[in-house]
Enzyme design. Sequence first.
Site, PDB file in Angstrom:
ATOM      1  N   LYS A   1       0.875  -1.178   0.000  1.00  0.00           N
ATOM      2  CA  LYS A   1       0.000   0.000   0.000  1.00  0.00           C
ATOM      3  C   LYS A   1       0.907   1.221   0.000  1.00  0.00           C
ATOM      4  CE  LYS A   1      -3.294   2.716   2.694  1.00  0.00           C
ATOM      5  NZ  LYS A   1      -2.423   3.919   2.661  1.00  0.00           N
TER       6      LYS A   1
ATOM      7  N   SER B   1       2.560   5.854  12.701  1.00  0.00           N
ATOM      8  CA  SER B   1       2.133   6.329  14.014  1.00  0.00           C
ATOM      9  C   SER B   1       1.735   5.183  14.933  1.00  0.00           C
ATOM     10  CB  SER B   1       0.944   7.275  13.866  1.00  0.00           C
ATOM     11  OG  SER B   1      -0.200   6.558  13.431  1.00  0.00           O
ATOM     12  N   ARG B   2       1.732   5.475  16.242  1.00  0.00           N
ATOM     13  CA  ARG B   2       1.293   4.463  17.195  1.00  0.00           C
ATOM     14  C   ARG B   2      -0.174   4.115  16.968  1.00  0.00           C
ATOM     15  NH1 ARG B   2       1.863   4.664  23.773  1.00  0.00           N
ATOM     16  NH2 ARG B   2       3.724   5.842  23.174  1.00  0.00           N
TER      17      ARG B   2
ATOM     18  N   GLY C   1      -0.435   1.832  13.873  1.00  0.00           N
ATOM     19  CA  GLY C   1       0.088   0.498  14.128  1.00  0.00           C
ATOM     20  C   GLY C   1      -0.815  -0.317  15.033  1.00  0.00           C
TER      21      GLY C   1
ATOM     22  N   GLU D   1       6.583  -0.562  13.418  1.00  0.00           N
ATOM     23  CA  GLU D   1       7.481   0.385  14.068  1.00  0.00           C
ATOM     24  C   GLU D   1       6.689   1.660  14.270  1.00  0.00           C
ATOM     25  OE1 GLU D   1      10.445   3.684  13.125  1.00  0.00           O
ATOM     26  OE2 GLU D   1      10.982   1.940  11.923  1.00  0.00           O
TER      27      GLU D   1
ATOM     28  N   CYS E   1      12.561   8.493  12.780  1.00  0.00           N
ATOM     29  CA  CYS E   1      12.065   7.732  13.923  1.00  0.00           C
ATOM     30  C   CYS E   1      13.122   7.625  15.010  1.00  0.00           C
ATOM     31  CB  CYS E   1      11.602   6.353  13.492  1.00  0.00           C
ATOM     32  SG  CYS E   1      12.674   5.565  12.291  1.00  0.00           S
TER      33      CYS E   1
ATOM     34  N   GLU F   1       5.949  11.378  21.902  1.00  0.00           N
ATOM     35  CA  GLU F   1       6.786  11.713  20.747  1.00  0.00           C
ATOM     36  C   GLU F   1       6.223  12.925  20.019  1.00  0.00           C
ATOM     37  OE1 GLU F   1       8.609   9.639  16.702  1.00  0.00           O
ATOM     38  OE2 GLU F   1       6.706   8.916  17.525  1.00  0.00           O
TER      39      GLU F   1
END
Length: 524
Positions: free
Chosen positions: A184, A242-243, A246, A265, A302, A391
């Site tokens: 994607k 992003s968290r 994910g 990640e 990152c 973050e």
Amino acid sequence: MELTGDLLIGATSARGTAQSFSGVDASSGAVLAPAYGGATPEDVARACALAQAAFAPYRATSPQARAAFLELAAAKIDALGDALTDRACAETGLPRARIEGERGRTVGQLRLFAKEVLEGGWQDVRIDPALPERKPLPRPDLRLRMIPLGPVAVFGASNFPLAFSVAGGDTASALAAGCPVVVKAHPAHPGTSELVGRAIQAAVKEAGLHEGVFSLLFGVGDALGQALVSDARIKAVGFTGSRGGGLALGKLAAARQEPIPVYAEMSSINPVLLLPGALAANGAALGTAFAGSLTMGAGQFCTNPGLLLATPGPGLEDFVAAASAAINAAPAATMLHKGILAAYEKGVAQHAATAGVERLAAGQTGANAAQPVFFRTKAENFIANPNLADEIFGAAGLLVEGADDEALAALLRGLEGQLTITVHMTEADEALFAKLLPLLEEKAGRILVNGWPTGVEVCHAMVHGGPFPATSDARTTSVGTLAIRRFLRPVCYQNVAEKLLPEAVRDANPYGIARRMDGTLTLA
């Protein structure tokens, strides 16, 4: 190579009929042709069906054939030349030297995995010969090797349009393992993605592989990614972002009738410990170097050093003064797209509004560009305001000052998992470092001494992973040859006749690879 805006499904190029979108010049905001048609659920199903059809013949390819394909893909990407560099620079706002370096890294990791495939250690072959005379029970003949999981879905990252995107580490390691890939593309750089995708598509054809080994889908919104992860033919997912993204993919994958692993990640603030000896010896120089690492690439790494931990003492104020001066002079930087810029500005505003946080420095401003910033607070205030550990993706740094070494350790214990932790030290700090090292190991996937975390070497020993939320699986890495293990599983063969065994576990060892024979490692 002319851009069409089409989906690349197997060997075909087809117009997507879902919501269309276009790339945008990150610096000017100008719309870039062509428009891209989004993939429909039917397009996703077709790509996944082709990947499933390709799996059996592709995983059966010899190491030589698979390595040759990876080398061919690298050569075709490299041959894109200025067309790729120009488009990536326009879509991301990243400087030319950065894009050219990232292209070198991208083709380099494809070639590194080609060598890894040939070397064969990734198969982890283990042979325990039969012991028919053993008492009280004989031992059967047992042989183990690693085989690929199946088709893999890869999500292109926004901050690395080449090295973590269409032909990035997730794709390279999955293809090396023998897994077809459905990518994607990230909607922020569709033209860059199409150029690379067409290079891989051409490599698949020239190598004589099944067309389903690679497909590339475009789209905006969440529906495309959800359909891809939900497809029963997908057996693993690689994601960098992003968290929230994910975790959403992980939840979706876990809820399937057949749950699958998501290697995501996600989030890391990459603490930097400034130990007393290092500050006393090099405070000002460290401050200048920190500012350079923080502002590199607008902080869109990152591994960007977003958090500094130190105790009061000689050299600390020299560090602060030098870092502040360098950040005050730093230019505003174009970010990858407006969404990232808005998130950065929101995070900076939250830090600035938090009681007990002092803004030490702020760089220059510019239209559609991010202003670097540097904050400072006390350890007790940092602990009392958990949001300060969130973050901020961009060039924003926070110095947290603890009262003593124990306060430093307490700060570390309170942190979430990280990709990296950096320690600046001298010989005078070795006892403190030794004391902290077990804690550092618990908190990060990579521990650096007297360096800066921005910059990840693609090699055999690299770990680009870490405890949650740095990654969803702390046992893995997304960079380096160890990344191949994410897309493999072990199979044991018991009492299978030699002529029927896979070649990697036959006595003759036709591939000439290192193997563990009856517990003893034997080289090729």
